[in-house]
Design a protein around this motif. Sequence first.
Motif, mmCIF file in Angstrom:
data_model
loop_
_atom_site.group_PDB
_atom_site.id
_atom_site.type_symbol
_atom_site.label_atom_id
_atom_site.label_comp_id
_atom_site.label_asym_id
_atom_site.label_seq_id
_atom_site.Cartn_x
_atom_site.Cartn_y
_atom_site.Cartn_z
ATOM 1 N N GLU A 401 0.850 -1.186 0.000
ATOM 2 C CA GLU A 401 0.000 0.000 0.000
ATOM 3 C C GLU A 401 0.890 1.243 0.000
ATOM 4 O OE1 GLU A 401 -2.518 -0.157 3.403
ATOM 5 O OE2 GLU A 401 -3.184 -2.226 3.026
ATOM 6 N N VAL A 402 0.652 2.130 -0.946
ATOM 7 C CA VAL A 402 1.408 3.384 -0.997
ATOM 8 C C VAL A 402 0.779 4.364 -0.016
ATOM 9 C CG1 VAL A 402 2.156 5.310 -2.433
ATOM 10 C CG2 VAL A 402 2.033 3.001 -3.406
ATOM 11 N N GLN A 403 1.594 4.895 0.864
ATOM 12 C CA GLN A 403 1.100 5.842 1.863
ATOM 13 C C GLN A 403 1.881 7.148 1.789
ATOM 14 O OE1 GLN A 403 1.023 4.259 5.823
ATOM 15 N NE2 GLN A 403 -0.768 2.972 5.381
ATOM 16 N N SER A 404 1.193 8.212 2.108
ATOM 17 C CA SER A 404 1.839 9.530 2.192
ATOM 18 C C SER A 404 2.238 9.765 3.639
ATOM 19 C CB SER A 404 0.884 10.622 1.719
ATOM 20 O OG SER A 404 0.562 10.453 0.363
ATOM 21 N N SER A 411 6.303 19.172 3.751
ATOM 22 C CA SER A 411 6.487 18.112 2.761
ATOM 23 C C SER A 411 6.017 16.745 3.262
ATOM 24 C CB SER A 411 7.961 18.020 2.352
ATOM 25 O OG SER A 411 8.753 17.569 3.435
ATOM 26 N N THR A 412 5.595 15.946 2.312
ATOM 27 C CA THR A 412 5.257 14.550 2.571
ATOM 28 C C THR A 412 6.031 13.675 1.592
ATOM 29 O OG1 THR A 412 3.378 14.626 1.060
ATOM 30 C CG2 THR A 412 2.948 15.116 3.398
ATOM 31 N N LYS A 413 6.139 12.410 1.922
ATOM 32 C CA LYS A 413 6.877 11.473 1.081
ATOM 33 C C LYS A 413 6.078 10.200 0.904
ATOM 34 C CE LYS A 413 11.424 9.272 0.593
ATOM 35 N NZ LYS A 413 12.771 9.112 1.195
ATOM 36 N N LYS A 414 6.084 9.678 -0.310
ATOM 37 C CA LYS A 414 5.391 8.431 -0.586
ATOM 38 C C LYS A 414 6.255 7.251 -0.107
ATOM 39 C CE LYS A 414 1.879 10.277 -2.845
ATOM 40 N NZ LYS A 414 0.491 10.216 -2.336
ATOM 41 N N LYS A 415 5.646 6.398 0.698
ATOM 42 C CA LYS A 415 6.338 5.204 1.172
ATOM 43 C C LYS A 415 5.425 3.999 1.011
ATOM 44 C CE LYS A 415 9.476 7.396 4.511
ATOM 45 N NZ LYS A 415 9.992 7.340 5.896
ATOM 46 N N ILE A 416 6.035 2.834 0.969
ATOM 47 C CA ILE A 416 5.254 1.618 0.770
ATOM 48 C C ILE A 416 5.066 0.896 2.101
ATOM 49 C CG2 ILE A 416 5.154 -0.634 -0.363
ATOM 50 C CD1 ILE A 416 6.810 0.507 -2.618
#
Length: 591
Positions: A401-404, A411-416
């Motif tokens: 699931e890709v999460q912000s 800033s935010t970063k996309k993580k799995i």
Amino acid sequence: MQTVEMNSGKEESFPFRNLKELYDGLENLVTWPRVTPMREITEYVYHGLEVHHKTLSLSKLKADHVPKTLLCHDMKGGYLQDRFINGSNSNEEYLFYHWSIIDTFVYFSHYFVTIPPYGWINAAHSHGVKVLGTVITEHTNGEDIWNSILHSKETIKRFANALVQIAKFYKFEGWLLNVENKIKLEDIGNLVYFVKYLTDSIHKEIIDSEIIWYDSVTHTGELKWQDELNIKNKDFFLSCDGIFLNYNWTDQKLINSCTLAKDLERNIKDIYVGLDVWGRGCPGGGGFNSAHALERIRKQNLSVAIFAPGWTHEYFGAKTFDQLEDMFWAQLFPFLYVHIPIYYNEKFSTSFCRGSGSAYYRRGITQLEDSNKKPFYNLSMQKVQISVPVPFLKIIAFTEEVQSVKENENSTKKKILYVYETEKSFVRILDNNVNFQPKSAATNANYFEFCNEYSFEGGGCLKVITTNPLYYHRLFLVYVEFDRDLQGSIVYKAEETSSDEPVLILGNDLGLKSITSYESFELGAGWRKCIYLTDLRTVNEIGVKFYRENNCYLGEIALEGKHRRYDRCESADCANRISDYTVSTDLSRTT
């Protein structure tokens, strides 16, 4: 090896960092305490797939006919708390305890000559596992070292003889050779000569010794990993006991390796295909998907070299280590083979201690007052470990699931987020953060887990949970033989005072026997001991069973020759306590 006395009074072990240090050190090797001899193992093994599926009657396979498993331990540069010969007061270090499915253990570091620490040798040997040190050279410094070694036949023999001397002195079985620097073309012949001379020399001095070549430098002296056995590295392979292939292989390269090995009239099991648990280009990406690579390796019937499994501790930390370590090995177990240690007229005994604990216990009591309790870490204190995987940890579903994730106000970063589902729980992993969510409907079957809360001897014990009394808990696959009838004992602590005593399950080629206790007595600190008298002299399997649902802590299990004090026991009374154990199906819903 250098051994120095620290201010704390602890003896430390170090590698040799260069040739001068090595040759100077040979004249001043410091004797260790007694090293545990390597336990003999049987000529047969069991397939991990059958053990994992908990098949009731296991098929014996010839050990010489199945591929091998090598574990290469690389963690934070090596020589951490494990370097202390007498242990340390730490309780959050990496532990390895899945010895039943490992044939060879390599202690790896980036120092020139890496000598396995004392505790690792003892733990491995007590389970019948070979131990290798590592010789590694890298970069320009590595080129300089080999220029000196390969200067002449005399300098080659001097270095090889030094390696044999060290292995023999510290009682381990050989070396992994890792040359990760260029070699002069004109010196390649001498390098091949060195590998062959070292292999021949160590075989003469050490029984069952091994020299393994890592796939790095080629026959032209170029540093270029091949990821297969081919004409560029075959000369090194033919000069030693096996080759450790680099990790970026393909199925076709594995096929190529098999074909060439057969053409060279070498056993393909001498090819150890690299599996990097950190990923780094390895098929499947490593981690909890390491079984993907292992399955492909085994399809070609090749051996495997599992590199850096300490990832479960190094990346995630000590807090979740036990659970993640058991989950990691549960995925690999079906593709591995269980080797069988031999106890011939020798007592089999274990307290399940892994070589670490929050305090050291003897007979269930700590050696110090509560206010002075000290944790310990000493791999030499590790006792015999179970032969089977912890149940219900096989991954049955997996999602990403890709999460912000918010990094700061702007800033935010996309993580799995990785979500693994086992029969026992959902495991959510975001970076190195882990969350376990037990399933609301607990599985209606027997299982066990390691417990740090209690201990009878050393640190920790085994908690067995019985939810289906029809089935037993398989724990050990061994070969125990005495020239007189066997006597067993179990030390246990029950959660409820009304709980039944454990039933001892013993198996051999004639089937399983269910044995109730002949007598039992209190030991103190809530621990109780049961004695079991048998008419068996050979045992291949050890387990326990309970007649009712319960939770029980096992502090010790032992098998030995019957004591004289029981010679006059009524034979009819003993026979009434032994019965055939039969079940209409396999153990697929049990441990």
